[in-house]
Write an enzyme that holds these catalytic residues in place. Sequence first.
Site, PDB file in Angstrom:
ATOM      1  CG  ASP A  46      -2.327   0.504   0.885  1.00  0.00           C
ATOM      2  OD1 ASP A  46      -2.450   1.316  -0.043  1.00  0.00           O
ATOM      3  OD2 ASP A  46      -3.286   0.100   1.573  1.00  0.00           O
ATOM      4  CD  GLU A  67       0.460   4.387  -7.871  1.00  0.00           C
ATOM      5  OE1 GLU A  67      -0.638   4.130  -8.399  1.00  0.00           O
ATOM      6  OE2 GLU A  67       1.097   5.421  -8.064  1.00  0.00           O
ATOM      7  CD1 TRP A  68      -4.828   3.322  -3.196  1.00  0.00           C
ATOM      8  CD2 TRP A  68      -3.720   5.195  -2.704  1.00  0.00           C
ATOM      9  NE1 TRP A  68      -4.433   3.246  -1.882  1.00  0.00           N
ATOM     10  CE2 TRP A  68      -3.751   4.374  -1.564  1.00  0.00           C
ATOM     11  CE3 TRP A  68      -3.085   6.438  -2.642  1.00  0.00           C
ATOM     12  CZ2 TRP A  68      -3.167   4.752  -0.362  1.00  0.00           C
ATOM     13  CZ3 TRP A  68      -2.498   6.810  -1.450  1.00  0.00           C
ATOM     14  CH2 TRP A  68      -2.534   5.972  -0.321  1.00  0.00           C
ATOM     15  N   GLY A  69      -3.233   4.303  -8.433  1.00  0.00           N
ATOM     16  CA  GLY A  69      -3.155   4.930  -9.746  1.00  0.00           C
ATOM     17  C   GLY A  69      -2.600   6.335  -9.722  1.00  0.00           C
ATOM     18  CG  ASP A  85      -9.384   2.270  -1.358  1.00  0.00           C
ATOM     19  OD1 ASP A  85      -8.396   1.968  -2.038  1.00  0.00           O
ATOM     20  OD2 ASP A  85      -9.341   2.430  -0.125  1.00  0.00           O
TER      21      ASP A  85
END
Length: 843
Positions: free
Chosen positions: A183, A220-222, A242
Amino acid sequence: MRKPGWHARAVAALIWSSLVASATFVPVPAYAAPPEPAAGPALPTPTDTASRGPGGRTLAATPPMGFNNWNAFGCDVNEALIKETADIFVSSGLKDAGYRYVNIDDCWSMRERGADGRLVPDPVKFPNGIKGVADYVHSKGLKLGIYGDAGTKTCAGYPGSLGVEDLDAQTWADWGVDYLKYDNCHNQSDGSREDYVRRYTAMRDAIDKTGRPIVYSICEWGTSQPWLWAEGVGHLWRTTGDISDNWSSLRSIIRQNAPLAQYAGRGHWNDPDMLEIGNGEMTDTEYHTHMSMWAMMAAPLIIGTDLRAASPETMAILGDQDIIAIDQDPLGVQGSVVSDTGGLMVLDKPLANGDRAIALYNSTDSPATVTVAASATGLKPARAYRLKNVWTGDTLQVRSTISAGVPAHGTVVYRVRPVDDPRTVPPAVAVGASLGTVVPAGGGTLTTAVTNRGVDAIRDLSVSAQAPAGWTVTPTTPRHRARLATDATLRTTWTIGVPEDTGAGSYPINVTAAYTWGPNHRHATTAGQIIAVVVTAPADGRRHLSTIPPVTSSNAIGPVETDQSNGGPLENDGALITIGEKVYTRGLGTTAAGEISYYVGGRCSRLVTDVGVDDEAVASGATTFTVYADDAVAATSGPMTSGEAAKSLTADLTGTAWLRLVTTSDSTTAAHTDWAAPVLTCGGVPADSPVLPVSQTLFSFESGTDDFTIANPGDGGTVAQSPLFHTDGANGLKVSTPTSGNWFGRPLAEPLDLSGKTMLKYDVKTGDIGTVGEIAIQVGDGMSWCQGGLWAWTNPNSSRTITERFSQIECPAGVTLDPSRIRAIWVFLNSGGEVHIDNLRAE
């Protein structure tokens, strides 16, 4: 069912164990949402070692399949859950279907490392340690996954791996870990892509040193567009924020991930996040779309529901062999977008045996016929094509056009190949329908369309429509056809009669086409369903128009946004409506040209609204706002330009059945147009009656800081009154926040009674750094801490309203949230810079 406040569990143990009646506070770790990537040169792709295991074996040659506890359980993870899930994988057939990884998410460790610097599994949650769990999972022929973070702490505040990558990777390898979700919280990043590559490559190198084949999931959420650099670093990378268990989230994520097909392949996959199937907040149609589009996008299939309580319907979706085969196809190609118009999308995915998977996806709120020419896909020219519906197993044939009636939010997936003898296969006959607005006593007009896509004509066609009991359906044009040729359509118009006492809501109308086909005149039927939405006039009162659902809306770009501007093509991508530097917390964000319509049924008398071009985007040309009462102009702004102060319009709606809000522009560039603070008056209510929903201001910062303080003095942060941002009055609160965040608010001298209120809100504006926003309260004489855990993110140089419903707030075991005895209110911020907030209120 997944609880809405999923992060409450992630932080609750830390708070509850340390909170006492005297209101002593401890820091609560926050979900560190993505910073904006700094512009900079693209970095060269690192050497591709991540996709290889010992002996050069490709890891994640197909998208990983498995389970992760986070969506359904949050921090409530333990050894029993992981073992029981592994058992269910075996007993339910999920293992045989291809699911292999049983993954542990955040909160598995102690909050401090051991004396040797190593991570320590929580002995209460994992009495046999992670190695003991790994041994058990391996004994079932499955693999174990673990969670780590490329920062100083995980998202829930447990030790991160930044700077200790080698030690942690070796620890996980020693335990027998097979999969790492890595994460991005508390990352200490400067926001540059170079930093992201550096941090995630450091863990890749550490894993390589262990010699153990570990699938590496970059989470890393894009943020830094990892599809441009992460091949060779990780096996999969998150392309979005998310996911949540709702249609808006699913639709937005599909739209973001679908265009990235060129970046996926064997050993390196785009990851639009875990599956929400079975968590209870979407329909079966939407969950089928979830699985269908993940398969078409060659996405990892990581189950996120409690398999111990999963329904047969959930298990059937998750275990469907035909849809899994498309996801796991060994060719390893993500489906490409062939067309994307008006919310209807077609994806085309080549398969290893020469077939092609074609998905017809309808993201709109109404049934639609989705169509694509075979020649527009990768299919080779042929006399005809055989279509197998992946979900139903039905086999059909078409001559040259692939088409289906697709329900709202639904997806039809066909496995397609050329066919030499199509006349032995039933023809594809699409049944579509459209229906205007339906009002009690007034009825509506239904149009059905039956299209023959087969090689030969169909005969003896008869169309019927069945409405709810008490309704009438009368054809006004022919509903029979003796012969319907290939690619021909029979359109029939019907008058719908609706009883006067019918309530507002959704009602199904079933449409069936009966016909014969082939030389032997075989009988067949094709059925479809359209949902009639019955609308009624608003109830008496003065209401914010943004709380009343429109009947129809159209927009130049993206959806009409509620209580925010229209920032672009995605949902919820705007900021607080701002016109001429005046900020509004209520309104409708549109882009011209656009139109929004409401049925008011002759019961409403007036609309008052401010209008103007939002400050967020400079538009050339002029825009005009017009309010129509039925077809008559009730108010108009005249031409308005960017930067101009808002104008106030008042429209007389007496006797009006339909209210329409229309924006037009003389520019080819869509203007960001706002209907700001529109209030609709219906019934004979006094002009000075309160606007619903009634808002109760708790802190407005007009006389100072309202005694706001910080919960954890050791973590830093200051507050000061400021006029630079305000949505109520002339002042707000300037908050200097530490990077790791802090809670800002105060205990109350007397209990606050918010009986009858359902939610808390506050407005926030960021500077050059974005921030997380969250709300917590303390209740009762014991000052029990209750929190929702939604951790809403606000982008840099943006603004929004943070909302927390009481139904989303969780309290410690044995504590009941009593809105009549609220003892303290706190908001969380963590930008590491200055943030402005205002108008903390209850509604």
